[in-house]
Write a protein that holds these residues in place. Structure first.
Motif, mmCIF file in Angstrom:
data_model
loop_
_atom_site.group_PDB
_atom_site.id
_atom_site.type_symbol
_atom_site.label_atom_id
_atom_site.label_comp_id
_atom_site.label_asym_id
_atom_site.label_seq_id
_atom_site.Cartn_x
_atom_site.Cartn_y
_atom_site.Cartn_z
ATOM 1 N N LEU A 198 0.844 -1.201 0.000
ATOM 2 C CA LEU A 198 0.000 0.000 0.000
ATOM 3 C C LEU A 198 0.880 1.253 0.000
ATOM 4 O O LEU A 198 1.978 1.250 0.549
ATOM 5 C CB LEU A 198 -0.889 0.029 1.260
ATOM 6 N N GLU A 199 0.368 2.324 -0.619
ATOM 7 C CA GLU A 199 1.050 3.621 -0.550
ATOM 8 C C GLU A 199 0.922 4.133 0.890
ATOM 9 O O GLU A 199 -0.076 3.861 1.560
ATOM 10 C CB GLU A 199 0.394 4.629 -1.499
ATOM 11 N N GLU A 200 1.903 4.910 1.350
ATOM 12 C CA GLU A 200 1.898 5.380 2.736
ATOM 13 C C GLU A 200 0.688 6.260 3.076
ATOM 14 O O GLU A 200 0.294 6.352 4.237
ATOM 15 C CB GLU A 200 3.198 6.120 3.078
ATOM 16 N N ASP A 201 0.089 6.908 2.072
ATOM 17 C CA ASP A 201 -1.068 7.774 2.357
ATOM 18 C C ASP A 201 -2.402 7.058 2.079
ATOM 19 O O ASP A 201 -3.458 7.670 2.043
ATOM 20 C CB ASP A 201 -0.986 9.084 1.547
ATOM 21 N N ASP A 202 -2.339 5.751 1.880
ATOM 22 C CA ASP A 202 -3.564 4.992 1.618
ATOM 23 C C ASP A 202 -4.497 5.016 2.832
ATOM 24 O O ASP A 202 -4.055 4.825 3.968
ATOM 25 C CB ASP A 202 -3.203 3.540 1.271
ATOM 26 N N ALA A 203 -5.776 5.278 2.567
ATOM 27 C CA ALA A 203 -6.765 5.392 3.645
ATOM 28 C C ALA A 203 -6.962 4.080 4.405
ATOM 29 O O ALA A 203 -7.441 4.075 5.541
ATOM 30 C CB ALA A 203 -8.097 5.860 3.073
ATOM 31 N N GLN A 204 -6.583 2.958 3.782
ATOM 32 C CA GLN A 204 -6.788 1.641 4.418
ATOM 33 C C GLN A 204 -5.777 1.343 5.523
ATOM 34 O O GLN A 204 -6.006 0.467 6.352
ATOM 35 C CB GLN A 204 -6.621 0.536 3.362
ATOM 36 N N ILE A 205 -4.652 2.070 5.510
ATOM 37 C CA ILE A 205 -3.543 1.682 6.384
ATOM 38 C C ILE A 205 -3.928 1.600 7.862
ATOM 39 O O ILE A 205 -3.565 0.654 8.548
ATOM 40 C CB ILE A 205 -2.320 2.615 6.160
#
Ligand SMILES: [Zn+2]
Length: 189
Positions: free
Chosen positions: A130-137
């Protein structure tokens, strides 16, 4: 399996694949499942290091389709044996984890702990991509945190196997935490 094959005793040992010093000892136990069926449990144990593994083989084919539930409260419950057939789905609602049945679904001969480790591994790989700014994190990290607690027996959850074809099993360490609900014929359509 013929009757003759069942009676054949195979006695052999082999070198431990982990420490390569110890000898693997094989023991066989026939376990009576609560619904009257029998399972063969083959245990492999090294006499030097901590390596151990086991295989569960159903000995009877009189499987009843239904929903199996196991309440997992403590570390002891993590040792309960699980056998999921390819038509069974496996679910842990509290951890939002699901394994769907399907043509590529693996048979699972493992215990509850083994399932948690597989989930942890899969979720960690997903998290890394996942990208670091992904809302799922945030949500994923919460699941990983709960999974870590679950592996240590510090998180209560329910493991559910739904099997429309029959063939899956849960062998509970503590029978009082296990329940089975048969499918009514109409639900199978
Ligand atoms: Zn060993």
């Amino acid at each position: 399996m013929s009757e003759r094959a069942e009676k054949t005793e195979i006695n052999f040992s082999f070198k431990c694949p982990i420490c390569s010093e110890g000898k693997i000892e094989i023991s066989k136990v026939i376990y009576d499942v609560p619904d009257g069926d029998k399972m063969l449990i083959i245990k492999f144990e090294c006499n030097v290091c901590n390596y151990s593994n086991n295989d569960i083989i159903p000995l009877t084919t009189n499987f009843t389709p239904g929903i199996m539930k196991l309440k997992v409260i403590n570390e002891d419950d993590l040792k309960s044996k699980i056998y999921r057939s390819p038509v069974g789905s496996l679910e842990i609602p509290e951890l939002e984890l699901v394994v769907n049945p399907g043509p590529r679904a693996d048979f699972y001969y493992t215990n509850v702990e083994g399932i948690l480790f597989r989930f942890e591994n899969a979720v960690s790989i997903y998290r890394k991509n996942l990208e670091e700014d992904d809302a799922q994190i945030k949500e994923i990290d919460k699941i990983l945190q709960d999974l870590g607690k679950a592996i240590n027996g510090e998180f209560k959850f329910t493991l559910i196997i739904t099997d429309t074809g029959g063939g899956s099993y849960i062998i509970p360490n503590d029978k009082s935490k296990y329940s089975f609900e048969k499918f009514e014929p109409k639900e199978l359509n």
